[in-house]
Design a protein around this motif. Sequence first.
Motif, PDB file in Angstrom:
ATOM      1  N   ARG A 272      25.109  45.980  36.965  1.00  0.00           N
ATOM      2  CA  ARG A 272      26.337  45.846  37.755  1.00  0.00           C
ATOM      3  C   ARG A 272      27.483  46.575  37.076  1.00  0.00           C
ATOM      4  O   ARG A 272      27.677  46.440  35.857  1.00  0.00           O
ATOM      5  CB  ARG A 272      26.688  44.367  37.890  1.00  0.00           C
TER       6      ARG A 272
ATOM      7  N   ASN B  61      33.377  44.993  38.388  1.00  0.00           N
ATOM      8  CA  ASN B  61      33.132  44.167  39.576  1.00  0.00           C
ATOM      9  C   ASN B  61      32.994  42.701  39.174  1.00  0.00           C
ATOM     10  O   ASN B  61      31.962  42.291  38.651  1.00  0.00           O
ATOM     11  CB  ASN B  61      31.866  44.660  40.290  1.00  0.00           C
ATOM     12  N   PRO B  62      34.042  41.892  39.416  1.00  0.00           N
ATOM     13  CA  PRO B  62      34.068  40.516  38.896  1.00  0.00           C
ATOM     14  C   PRO B  62      33.063  39.597  39.580  1.00  0.00           C
ATOM     15  O   PRO B  62      32.533  39.899  40.640  1.00  0.00           O
ATOM     16  CB  PRO B  62      35.498  40.059  39.196  1.00  0.00           C
ATOM     17  N   LEU B  63      32.823  38.445  38.952  1.00  0.00           N
ATOM     18  CA  LEU B  63      31.885  37.446  39.454  1.00  0.00           C
ATOM     19  C   LEU B  63      32.670  36.291  40.089  1.00  0.00           C
ATOM     20  O   LEU B  63      33.887  36.206  39.941  1.00  0.00           O
ATOM     21  CB  LEU B  63      31.040  36.906  38.296  1.00  0.00           C
ATOM     22  N   ILE B  64      31.940  35.417  40.758  1.00  0.00           N
ATOM     23  CA  ILE B  64      32.544  34.224  41.354  1.00  0.00           C
ATOM     24  C   ILE B  64      32.206  33.026  40.476  1.00  0.00           C
ATOM     25  O   ILE B  64      31.084  32.915  39.972  1.00  0.00           O
ATOM     26  CB  ILE B  64      32.030  34.037  42.801  1.00  0.00           C
TER      27      ILE B  64
ATOM     28  N   ILE C  58      40.340  33.523  46.222  1.00  0.00           N
ATOM     29  CA  ILE C  58      40.888  34.250  45.072  1.00  0.00           C
ATOM     30  C   ILE C  58      42.222  33.597  44.709  1.00  0.00           C
ATOM     31  O   ILE C  58      43.132  33.499  45.548  1.00  0.00           O
ATOM     32  CB  ILE C  58      41.103  35.747  45.394  1.00  0.00           C
TER      33      ILE C  58
ATOM     34  N   LEU D 112      40.753  41.076  35.600  1.00  0.00           N
ATOM     35  CA  LEU D 112      41.808  40.818  36.593  1.00  0.00           C
ATOM     36  C   LEU D 112      42.553  39.529  36.219  1.00  0.00           C
ATOM     37  O   LEU D 112      42.027  38.691  35.486  1.00  0.00           O
ATOM     38  CB  LEU D 112      41.208  40.663  37.997  1.00  0.00           C
TER      39      LEU D 112
ATOM     40  N   THR E  52      43.204  37.350  38.395  1.00  0.00           N
ATOM     41  CA  THR E  52      42.783  36.406  39.430  1.00  0.00           C
ATOM     42  C   THR E  52      41.314  36.062  39.213  1.00  0.00           C
ATOM     43  O   THR E  52      40.605  36.756  38.483  1.00  0.00           O
ATOM     44  CB  THR E  52      42.936  37.034  40.826  1.00  0.00           C
TER      45      THR E  52
ATOM     46  N   PRO F 242      27.072  36.352  40.619  1.00  0.00           N
ATOM     47  CA  PRO F 242      27.082  37.263  41.765  1.00  0.00           C
ATOM     48  C   PRO F 242      25.765  37.038  42.510  1.00  0.00           C
ATOM     49  O   PRO F 242      24.985  36.149  42.135  1.00  0.00           O
ATOM     50  CB  PRO F 242      27.088  38.635  41.097  1.00  0.00           C
ATOM     51  N   SER F 243      25.484  37.829  43.529  1.00  0.00           N
ATOM     52  CA  SER F 243      24.194  37.765  44.201  1.00  0.00           C
ATOM     53  C   SER F 243      23.081  38.210  43.234  1.00  0.00           C
ATOM     54  O   SER F 243      23.329  38.996  42.315  1.00  0.00           O
ATOM     55  CB  SER F 243      24.217  38.645  45.441  1.00  0.00           C
TER      56      SER F 243
ATOM     57  N   ILE G  34      35.256  35.843  51.405  1.00  0.00           N
ATOM     58  CA  ILE G  34      36.242  35.875  50.314  1.00  0.00           C
ATOM     59  C   ILE G  34      37.643  35.997  50.906  1.00  0.00           C
ATOM     60  O   ILE G  34      37.942  36.957  51.625  1.00  0.00           O
ATOM     61  CB  ILE G  34      35.978  37.042  49.335  1.00  0.00           C
TER      62      ILE G  34
ATOM     63  N   ARG H 293      36.268  39.829  52.244  1.00  0.00           N
ATOM     64  CA  ARG H 293      34.862  40.012  52.638  1.00  0.00           C
ATOM     65  C   ARG H 293      34.522  38.969  53.691  1.00  0.00           C
ATOM     66  O   ARG H 293      34.728  37.785  53.449  1.00  0.00           O
ATOM     67  CB  ARG H 293      33.948  39.831  51.416  1.00  0.00           C
TER      68      ARG H 293
ATOM     69  N   LYS I  97      40.809  45.597  47.342  1.00  0.00           N
ATOM     70  CA  LYS I  97      41.193  44.448  46.512  1.00  0.00           C
ATOM     71  C   LYS I  97      39.988  43.703  45.964  1.00  0.00           C
ATOM     72  O   LYS I  97      40.059  43.114  44.896  1.00  0.00           O
ATOM     73  CB  LYS I  97      42.108  43.498  47.294  1.00  0.00           C
ATOM     74  N   ALA I  98      38.867  43.690  46.685  1.00  0.00           N
ATOM     75  CA  ALA I  98      37.634  43.147  46.105  1.00  0.00           C
ATOM     76  C   ALA I  98      36.860  44.332  45.561  1.00  0.00           C
ATOM     77  O   ALA I  98      36.349  45.144  46.320  1.00  0.00           O
ATOM     78  CB  ALA I  98      36.799  42.415  47.137  1.00  0.00           C
ATOM     79  N   PRO I  99      36.819  44.469  44.239  1.00  0.00           N
ATOM     80  CA  PRO I  99      36.199  45.661  43.668  1.00  0.00           C
ATOM     81  C   PRO I  99      34.795  45.883  44.229  1.00  0.00           C
ATOM     82  O   PRO I  99      34.358  47.025  44.380  1.00  0.00           O
ATOM     83  CB  PRO I  99      36.168  45.344  42.175  1.00  0.00           C
ATOM     84  N   GLY I 100      34.097  44.796  44.565  1.00  0.00           N
ATOM     85  CA  GLY I 100      32.736  44.913  45.074  1.00  0.00           C
ATOM     86  C   GLY I 100      32.649  45.696  46.363  1.00  0.00           C
ATOM     87  O   GLY I 100      31.595  46.253  46.702  1.00  0.00           O
TER      88      GLY I 100
HETATM   89  P1  AMP Z   1      28.677  39.080  44.903  1.00  0.00           P
HETATM   90  O1  AMP Z   1      28.657  37.615  45.123  1.00  0.00           O
HETATM   91  O2  AMP Z   1      27.449  39.650  44.286  1.00  0.00           O
HETATM   92  O3  AMP Z   1      29.002  39.801  46.161  1.00  0.00           O
HETATM   93  O4  AMP Z   1      29.853  39.384  43.895  1.00  0.00           O
HETATM   94  C1  AMP Z   1      31.095  38.747  43.949  1.00  0.00           C
HETATM   95  C2  AMP Z   1      32.081  39.409  44.862  1.00  0.00           C
HETATM   96  O5  AMP Z   1      33.328  38.757  44.667  1.00  0.00           O
HETATM   97  C3  AMP Z   1      32.312  40.896  44.598  1.00  0.00           C
HETATM   98  O6  AMP Z   1      32.428  41.595  45.832  1.00  0.00           O
HETATM   99  C4  AMP Z   1      33.649  40.892  43.859  1.00  0.00           C
HETATM  100  O7  AMP Z   1      34.338  42.117  44.035  1.00  0.00           O
HETATM  101  C5  AMP Z   1      34.367  39.707  44.477  1.00  0.00           C
HETATM  102  N1  AMP Z   1      35.369  39.114  43.564  1.00  0.00           N
HETATM  103  C6  AMP Z   1      35.129  38.283  42.526  1.00  0.00           C
HETATM  104  N2  AMP Z   1      36.263  37.973  41.876  1.00  0.00           N
HETATM  105  C7  AMP Z   1      37.260  38.621  42.505  1.00  0.00           C
HETATM  106  C8  AMP Z   1      38.676  38.717  42.297  1.00  0.00           C
HETATM  107  N3  AMP Z   1      39.286  38.090  41.313  1.00  0.00           N
HETATM  108  N4  AMP Z   1      39.382  39.500  43.167  1.00  0.00           N
HETATM  109  C9  AMP Z   1      38.772  40.140  44.181  1.00  0.00           C
HETATM  110  N5  AMP Z   1      37.440  40.096  44.414  1.00  0.00           N
HETATM  111  C10 AMP Z   1      36.690  39.357  43.598  1.00  0.00           C
END
Ligand code: AMP
Length: 338
Positions: A53, A57-60, A95, A110, A112, A137-138, A178, A190, A223-226
Amino acid sequence: MNTQRLTAAQTEQAAEILRRGGLLGIPTETVYGLGANGLNSEAVAHIFEAKGRPQDNPLILHIPTADWLERYCADIPAAAYALAERFWPGPMTMILKRKPIVPDAVTAGLDTVGMRCPAHPVCRAIIAAADLPVAAPSGNTSGRPSPTNMADMLEDMDGKIDGIVDGGPCAVGVESTIIDLTEQPPRLLRPGGITLEELEEVLGEVAVDPAVTRLMGAGEQPKAPGMKYRHYAPKAPVTVVRGAPADAARYIRRHLTDGEGVICFNEFVPLFEGHPVEPIGPKDDVAEQARRVFDALRYFDGTDVTHIWAQCPDPAGIGLAVSNRLNKAAGFHIVDAT
Ligand code: AMP
Ligand code: MG
């Protein structure tokens, strides 16, 4: 590394993997996640390695109850509690501003952090037993479609993670919605299991990030790097065909050549006899389409099709999430049937 297969009842063994800093495949109601102790930077770094990854690209962060928000988030607006009350546990990520206790490894630096309280009973039992916030993440290799069952996740992660828990197929099938609450009006970053229409019932006005519906240009920062990565992508290029279902099916029939595959609504399967076809559900059953979409995309990686044509639902309700995933798989290569 030998990846341990755990049953849904082996909650304690699963929690132990998280506590000792290991990587765990976790069933959730959205997709399978790749979890680690969200307070352990080293464990979190291993998630990025296992997935390949990108570091930005941040995690949740997954928590057991909304009252854990204060531990990790600052300046929490009233809207966050209103959303949690209505949609948690469930497929919604908020977020919020982070507290310093959240490692940079989770937020990709970030200020956030994405917070979610998942609904899957097995996932909830694991988080409760571990008594930790779980960063995840996924569970796919970066760039591949997200896994919606244990076998799909093992295809990508067998030998790279310490264990995986079988929680059955995912009920939602697309990732969490998101919503960014650090902006006014709140911004949908998202689309996912909770619909835009449902968010609007609680929040009033919601802005939709441009990355949801179109390709980001060079130099644009979503704004969501992903959202900037070509994502959910099978090996063969995908073309999405928009329009009334019967029109789109006929358009595909006319343009389809040897060696090409089709993703279509169940009603139209007979039109494509002789070609590899993945039905994603009846044309009017968008919830089923959400459950099937990643599996359909993943299926074609096991074939040698040179191109995939895909039917796509209207972007209403959870159809917004399904069409977003298909459009992203297609790199927003979309044609109109009419
Ligand atoms: P995934 O669950 O694999 O899709 O990965 C987590 C998703 O959350 C990615 O698309 C990230 O870009 C998004 N995400 C996580 N933390 C943040 C944040 N602080 N700001 C914006 N997007 C985030
Ligand atoms: Mg992902």
